[in-house]
Scaffold this motif. Structure first.
Motif, PDB file in Angstrom:
ATOM      1  N   ALA A 193     -27.528  -5.664  -3.068  1.00 54.62           N
ATOM      2  CA  ALA A 193     -26.778  -6.528  -2.156  1.00 54.62           C
ATOM      3  C   ALA A 193     -26.241  -5.688  -1.011  1.00 54.62           C
ATOM      4  CB  ALA A 193     -25.626  -7.203  -2.887  1.00 54.62           C
ATOM      5  N   LEU A 194     -26.140  -6.313   0.146  1.00 48.88           N
ATOM      6  CA  LEU A 194     -25.557  -5.671   1.311  1.00 48.88           C
ATOM      7  C   LEU A 194     -24.184  -6.298   1.530  1.00 48.88           C
ATOM      8  CD1 LEU A 194     -25.864  -3.703   3.697  1.00 48.88           C
ATOM      9  CD2 LEU A 194     -26.837  -5.613   5.009  1.00 48.88           C
ATOM     10  N   LEU A 195     -23.149  -5.453   1.491  1.00 47.69           N
ATOM     11  CA  LEU A 195     -21.773  -5.913   1.637  1.00 47.69           C
ATOM     12  C   LEU A 195     -21.159  -5.356   2.908  1.00 47.69           C
ATOM     13  CD1 LEU A 195     -20.491  -5.198  -1.998  1.00 47.69           C
ATOM     14  CD2 LEU A 195     -21.481  -7.323  -1.110  1.00 47.69           C
ATOM     15  N   LYS A 196     -20.281  -6.128   3.535  1.00 47.71           N
ATOM     16  CA  LYS A 196     -19.499  -5.638   4.661  1.00 47.71           C
ATOM     17  C   LYS A 196     -18.079  -5.443   4.153  1.00 47.71           C
ATOM     18  CE  LYS A 196     -18.472  -6.283   9.491  1.00 47.71           C
ATOM     19  NZ  LYS A 196     -18.768  -7.078  10.702  1.00 47.71           N
ATOM     20  N   LEU A 197     -17.590  -4.223   4.296  1.00 45.08           N
ATOM     21  CA  LEU A 197     -16.277  -3.854   3.781  1.00 45.08           C
ATOM     22  C   LEU A 197     -15.236  -3.848   4.886  1.00 45.08           C
ATOM     23  CD1 LEU A 197     -17.465  -0.801   1.651  1.00 45.08           C
ATOM     24  CD2 LEU A 197     -17.372  -3.208   0.990  1.00 45.08           C
ATOM     25  N   ARG A 198     -14.009  -3.776   4.475  1.00 46.73           N
ATOM     26  CA  ARG A 198     -12.915  -3.649   5.424  1.00 46.73           C
ATOM     27  C   ARG A 198     -13.185  -2.434   6.312  1.00 46.73           C
ATOM     28  NH1 ARG A 198      -6.593  -4.146   4.059  1.00 46.73           N
ATOM     29  NH2 ARG A 198      -5.960  -3.970   6.217  1.00 46.73           N
ATOM     30  N   GLY A 199     -12.876  -2.551   7.581  1.00 51.43           N
ATOM     31  CA  GLY A 199     -13.139  -1.474   8.517  1.00 51.43           C
ATOM     32  C   GLY A 199     -14.508  -1.592   9.162  1.00 51.43           C
ATOM     33  N   GLY A 200     -15.291  -2.605   8.736  1.00 56.32           N
ATOM     34  CA  GLY A 200     -16.590  -2.836   9.344  1.00 56.32           C
ATOM     35  C   GLY A 200     -17.740  -2.070   8.733  1.00 56.32           C
ATOM     36  N   LYS A 201     -17.467  -1.214   7.747  1.00 63.14           N
ATOM     37  CA  LYS A 201     -18.525  -0.439   7.104  1.00 63.14           C
ATOM     38  C   LYS A 201     -19.395  -1.364   6.252  1.00 63.14           C
ATOM     39  CE  LYS A 201     -19.186   3.220   3.707  1.00 63.14           C
ATOM     40  NZ  LYS A 201     -18.535   4.040   2.703  1.00 63.14           N
ATOM     41  N   THR A 202     -20.712  -1.117   6.251  1.00 65.23           N
ATOM     42  CA  THR A 202     -21.606  -1.855   5.366  1.00 65.23           C
ATOM     43  C   THR A 202     -22.072  -0.919   4.256  1.00 65.23           C
ATOM     44  OG1 THR A 202     -23.534  -1.347   6.729  1.00 65.23           O
ATOM     45  CG2 THR A 202     -22.419  -3.447   7.153  1.00 65.23           C
ATOM     46  N   GLU A 203     -22.342  -1.510   3.108  1.00 64.75           N
ATOM     47  CA  GLU A 203     -22.763  -0.716   1.956  1.00 64.75           C
ATOM     48  C   GLU A 203     -23.774  -1.500   1.137  1.00 64.75           C
ATOM     49  OE1 GLU A 203     -20.676   1.511  -1.827  1.00 64.75           O
ATOM     50  OE2 GLU A 203     -19.527   1.187  -0.009  1.00 64.75           O
ATOM     51  N   THR A 204     -24.844  -0.826   0.719  1.00 64.89           N
ATOM     52  CA  THR A 204     -25.829  -1.410  -0.181  1.00 64.89           C
ATOM     53  C   THR A 204     -25.441  -1.035  -1.599  1.00 64.89           C
ATOM     54  OG1 THR A 204     -27.563  -1.236   1.492  1.00 64.89           O
ATOM     55  CG2 THR A 204     -28.275  -1.497  -0.786  1.00 64.89           C
ATOM     56  N   VAL A 205     -25.365  -2.044  -2.490  1.00 62.66           N
ATOM     57  CA  VAL A 205     -24.936  -1.804  -3.865  1.00 62.66           C
ATOM     58  C   VAL A 205     -25.936  -2.367  -4.865  1.00 62.66           C
ATOM     59  CG1 VAL A 205     -22.475  -1.754  -3.278  1.00 62.66           C
ATOM     60  CG2 VAL A 205     -23.541  -3.923  -3.922  1.00 62.66           C
ATOM     61  N   SER A 206     -25.889  -1.809  -6.063  1.00 64.93           N
ATOM     62  CA  SER A 206     -26.677  -2.265  -7.205  1.00 64.93           C
ATOM     63  C   SER A 206     -25.720  -2.528  -8.360  1.00 64.93           C
ATOM     64  CB  SER A 206     -27.687  -1.194  -7.628  1.00 64.93           C
ATOM     65  OG  SER A 206     -28.582  -0.911  -6.587  1.00 64.93           O
ATOM     66  N   ARG A 207     -26.229  -3.160  -9.419  1.00 66.17           N
ATOM     67  CA  ARG A 207     -25.391  -3.376 -10.609  1.00 66.17           C
ATOM     68  C   ARG A 207     -24.864  -2.035 -11.103  1.00 66.17           C
ATOM     69  NH1 ARG A 207     -29.585  -7.537 -12.774  1.00 66.17           N
ATOM     70  NH2 ARG A 207     -30.759  -5.626 -12.943  1.00 66.17           N
ATOM     71  N   GLY A 208     -23.573  -2.030 -11.460  1.00 59.66           N
ATOM     72  CA  GLY A 208     -22.941  -0.826 -11.974  1.00 59.66           C
ATOM     73  C   GLY A 208     -22.225  -0.008 -10.913  1.00 59.66           C
ATOM     74  N   ASP A 209     -22.519  -0.249  -9.643  1.00 58.77           N
ATOM     75  CA  ASP A 209     -21.830   0.471  -8.562  1.00 58.77           C
ATOM     76  C   ASP A 209     -20.385  -0.007  -8.450  1.00 58.77           C
ATOM     77  OD1 ASP A 209     -24.164   1.810  -7.958  1.00 58.77           O
ATOM     78  OD2 ASP A 209     -24.610   0.648  -6.150  1.00 58.77           O
TER      79      ASP A 209
END
Length: 88
Positions: free
Chosen positions: A39-55
């Motif tokens: 999944a691609l998430l947008k976090l506070r501060g505008g940073k994006t992060e790609t995550v998998s199960r367990g992250d």
């Protein structure tokens, strides 16, 4: 899990410049094979992060990824993030 086009509301949120999302995490998309979805998430501060199960992201663990939604858990409490609904 692939999507042909990015819904306009998702594209706006993905490219919006902001330093404060009110602490919210926004799900921008899910992708990959069902055996190893990401999944691609947008976090506070505008940073994006790609995550998998367990992250872990913002102190929450990614416990499930399904098409268009992600389950995050902290201290035994889980909640689903869903993709913003596209504008018609």
């Amino acid at each position: 899990m692939a999507q042909e086009t990015t819904p306009p509301q998702v594209a706006r949120q993905a490219t919006e410049t902001t330093n404060d999302l009110g602490g919210a995490i926004i799900l921008l998309g899910t992708f990959g094979p069902q055996s190893d979805p990401q999944a691609l998430l947008k976090l506070r501060g505008g940073k994006t992060e790609t995550v998998s199960r367990g992250d872990t992201v913002n102190g929450q663990t990614v416990v499930a990824i399904e098409e268009g939604r992600v389950a995050l858990a902290r201290s035994g409490n889980a909640h689903w993030l869903t993709m913003p609904a596209p504008n018609s």
